[in-house]
Design a protein around this motif. Structure first.
Motif, PDB file in Angstrom:
ATOM      1  N   LYS A 179      46.115  31.513  28.789  1.00  0.00           N
ATOM      2  CA  LYS A 179      45.695  31.881  30.136  1.00  0.00           C
ATOM      3  C   LYS A 179      45.535  30.623  30.983  1.00  0.00           C
ATOM      4  N   ARG A 180      45.761  30.774  32.279  1.00  0.00           N
ATOM      5  CA  ARG A 180      45.773  29.598  33.153  1.00  0.00           C
ATOM      6  C   ARG A 180      44.460  28.830  33.141  1.00  0.00           C
ATOM      7  N   GLU A 181      43.333  29.525  32.907  1.00  0.00           N
ATOM      8  CA  GLU A 181      42.068  28.798  32.878  1.00  0.00           C
ATOM      9  C   GLU A 181      41.961  27.862  31.679  1.00  0.00           C
ATOM     10  N   HIS A 182      42.872  28.029  30.703  1.00  0.00           N
ATOM     11  CA  HIS A 182      42.866  27.159  29.515  1.00  0.00           C
ATOM     12  C   HIS A 182      43.991  26.122  29.523  1.00  0.00           C
ATOM     13  N   TRP A 183      44.828  26.108  30.578  1.00  0.00           N
ATOM     14  CA  TRP A 183      45.954  25.187  30.612  1.00  0.00           C
ATOM     15  C   TRP A 183      45.535  23.735  30.381  1.00  0.00           C
ATOM     16  N   LEU A 184      44.554  23.271  31.141  1.00  0.00           N
ATOM     17  CA  LEU A 184      44.208  21.852  31.079  1.00  0.00           C
ATOM     18  C   LEU A 184      43.690  21.457  29.698  1.00  0.00           C
ATOM     19  N   ASP A 185      42.759  22.218  29.160  1.00  0.00           N
ATOM     20  CA  ASP A 185      42.232  21.894  27.831  1.00  0.00           C
ATOM     21  C   ASP A 185      43.327  21.962  26.775  1.00  0.00           C
ATOM     22  N   ASP A 186      44.171  22.975  26.865  1.00  0.00           N
ATOM     23  CA  ASP A 186      45.239  23.143  25.883  1.00  0.00           C
ATOM     24  C   ASP A 186      46.233  21.993  25.966  1.00  0.00           C
ATOM     25  N   LEU A 187      46.605  21.608  27.175  1.00  0.00           N
ATOM     26  CA  LEU A 187      47.595  20.537  27.348  1.00  0.00           C
ATOM     27  C   LEU A 187      47.020  19.167  27.012  1.00  0.00           C
ATOM     28  N   GLU A 188      45.708  19.003  27.174  1.00  0.00           N
ATOM     29  CA  GLU A 188      45.108  17.724  26.775  1.00  0.00           C
ATOM     30  C   GLU A 188      45.386  17.440  25.306  1.00  0.00           C
ATOM     31  N   ALA A 189      45.434  18.502  24.497  1.00  0.00           N
ATOM     32  CA  ALA A 189      45.714  18.337  23.065  1.00  0.00           C
ATOM     33  C   ALA A 189      47.210  18.249  22.783  1.00  0.00           C
ATOM     34  N   LYS A 190      48.017  19.003  23.533  1.00  0.00           N
ATOM     35  CA  LYS A 190      49.452  19.088  23.250  1.00  0.00           C
ATOM     36  C   LYS A 190      50.267  18.007  23.951  1.00  0.00           C
ATOM     37  N   ALA A 191      49.972  17.787  25.231  1.00  0.00           N
ATOM     38  CA  ALA A 191      50.778  16.866  26.046  1.00  0.00           C
ATOM     39  C   ALA A 191      49.893  16.282  27.138  1.00  0.00           C
ATOM     40  N   PRO A 192      49.127  15.245  26.830  1.00  0.00           N
ATOM     41  CA  PRO A 192      48.178  14.690  27.802  1.00  0.00           C
ATOM     42  C   PRO A 192      48.818  14.281  29.133  1.00  0.00           C
ATOM     43  N   ALA A 193      50.067  13.792  29.090  1.00  0.00           N
ATOM     44  CA  ALA A 193      50.719  13.387  30.339  1.00  0.00           C
ATOM     45  C   ALA A 193      50.949  14.590  31.246  1.00  0.00           C
ATOM     46  N   VAL A 194      51.335  15.714  30.660  1.00  0.00           N
ATOM     47  CA  VAL A 194      51.532  16.936  31.447  1.00  0.00           C
ATOM     48  C   VAL A 194      50.198  17.418  31.996  1.00  0.00           C
ATOM     49  N   ALA A 195      49.153  17.332  31.183  1.00  0.00           N
ATOM     50  CA  ALA A 195      47.819  17.737  31.641  1.00  0.00           C
ATOM     51  C   ALA A 195      47.398  16.916  32.855  1.00  0.00           C
ATOM     52  N   GLN A 196      47.669  15.634  32.824  1.00  0.00           N
ATOM     53  CA  GLN A 196      47.301  14.771  33.946  1.00  0.00           C
ATOM     54  C   GLN A 196      48.095  15.121  35.198  1.00  0.00           C
ATOM     55  N   GLU A 197      49.388  15.416  35.025  1.00  0.00           N
ATOM     56  CA  GLU A 197      50.216  15.798  36.170  1.00  0.00           C
ATOM     57  C   GLU A 197      49.735  17.120  36.776  1.00  0.00           C
ATOM     58  N   LEU A 198      49.371  18.060  35.918  1.00  0.00           N
ATOM     59  CA  LEU A 198      48.845  19.332  36.408  1.00  0.00           C
ATOM     60  C   LEU A 198      47.521  19.126  37.127  1.00  0.00           C
ATOM     61  N   ARG A 199      46.687  18.249  36.593  1.00  0.00           N
ATOM     62  CA  ARG A 199      45.400  17.966  37.217  1.00  0.00           C
ATOM     63  C   ARG A 199      45.595  17.413  38.636  1.00  0.00           C
TER      64      ARG A 199
END
Length: 238
Positions: A179-199
Motif C-alpha cells: 500500500k502507498r502508505e508503506h512505500w517509503l519504509d518498504d523501499l528504504e529496505a529494498k532500494a534506498p536510492a528510490v526511496a530518497q527520490e520518492l521522498r
C-alpha cells in the motif's frame, strides 16, 4: 487473541467474536482468514477488520458490514478461485494469505496459507515495463511539465505516481507491491536510492523541484523522456 495493547487494536479485537459468529453463519462458509493491519497487530484509528472466507459452491462475492462501530470487509471465494489468484501472482491475495491468521480453521485454509507463504518468500516474477506503460508515463511527464506553475501540478504528478511509476517499479524489481502508505519504509529496505527520490517528489516545496524529482523516477522506467513509435495491433470492432 491479543496481539497488541493499543486502544485501536483492542477495540477491533473486541469485535472479533461477534464478527466471526456472523461470518460462520453465512451460508456456504466453512473457513475464514483474518488479514490486514489488525491481524498483524498494527491497527490505527482508521483500521477495519478484513477477512477471506472459503465457501463451497461456484460463487464468489464481497460483503461489508458494521459490528459495534467497527467496519468489516469479507471476501468470499471457493478454494479453486483463491488458487487461481495465487497462481496469477495476485499480490494482495498472496500477502493476505501469507501474513493472515486462521480464525475459522480448515485443512483447505492451511494448504492455501502454506502455498502463499512459499510464493511470498520466493517473490514475484519480475515484469519489464511494457511499451504502452512507457508511453503513458512519458505522456504524464509532458502533462506535468505543461501544468507547472498552476494549482494542479501536484495533482498531475500524484495521479501518475502510483499506476505509472511505483507499481511498474515494483513489478520490474520483482517486489511484492505494498500500500502507498508503506512505500517509503518498504523501499528504504529494498532500494534506498528510490526511496530518497520518492521522498523528494512527495516533499517538494516548489513545482520545479517536484517536476525534477518526478522525472528522475520516471527515467528509471523509460531511460529517456521522449516519445517513440509504437501502438497496438489492429483488432476487430465488436
Amino acid at each position: 487473541m491479543k496481539i497488541d495493547g493499543s486502544p485501536h487494536q483492542t477495540r477491533l479485537e473486541a469485535a472479533l467474536p461477534a464478527v466471526l459468529k456472523r461470518i460462520a453463519a453465512t451460508p456456504g462458509v466453512y473457513a475464514a482468514l483474518w488479514c490486514g493491519s489488525a491481524a498483524r497487530g498494527e491497527a490505527n484509528a482508521y483500521s477495519d477488520l478484513d477477512f477471506h472466507a472459503l465457501v463451497s459452491g461456484d460463487h464468489r462475492w464481497r460483503s461489508n458490514f458494521m459490528v459495534d462501530g467497527v467496519p468489516v470487509e469479507v471476501f468470499h471465494n471457493p478454494v479453486r478461485k483463491v488458487r487461481a489468484m495465487l497462481a496469477a501472482e495476485d499480490a494482495a491475495t498472496i500477502t493476505m494469505f501469507a501474513q493472515g491468521r486462521a480464525v475459522l480453521p480448515h485443512p483447505d485454509l492451511d494448504a492455501l496459507m502454506a502455498e502463499a507463504r512459499a510464493l511470498y518468500a520466493a517473490g514475484p516474477t519480475p515484469r519489464p515495463v511494457s511499451p504502452s506503460t512507457q508511453f503513458m508515463l512519458v505522456d504524464a511527464v509532458m502533462d506535468a511539465r505543461a501544468s507547472r506553475q498552476t494549482p494542479v501540478h501536484a495533482l498531475t504528478v500524484m495521479a501518475a505516481l502510483g499506476p505509472l511509476v511505483m507499481r511498474p517499479l515494483y513489478a520490474a524489481g520483482g517486489w511484492w507491491d505494498v500500500k502507498r502508505e508503506h512505500w517509503l519504509d518498504d523501499l528504504e529496505a529494498k532500494a534506498p536510492a528510490v526511496a530518497q527520490e520518492l521522498r523528494l517528489v512527495l516533499g517538494a516545496a516548489t513545482d520545479d523541484a517536484r517536476q525534477e524529482a518526478f522525472e528522475v523516477l520516471a527515467r528509471r522506467l523509460t531511460g529517456q523522456l521522449e516519445y517513440t513509435d509504437g501502438g497496438t495491433e489492429p483488432e476487430p470492432v465488436p
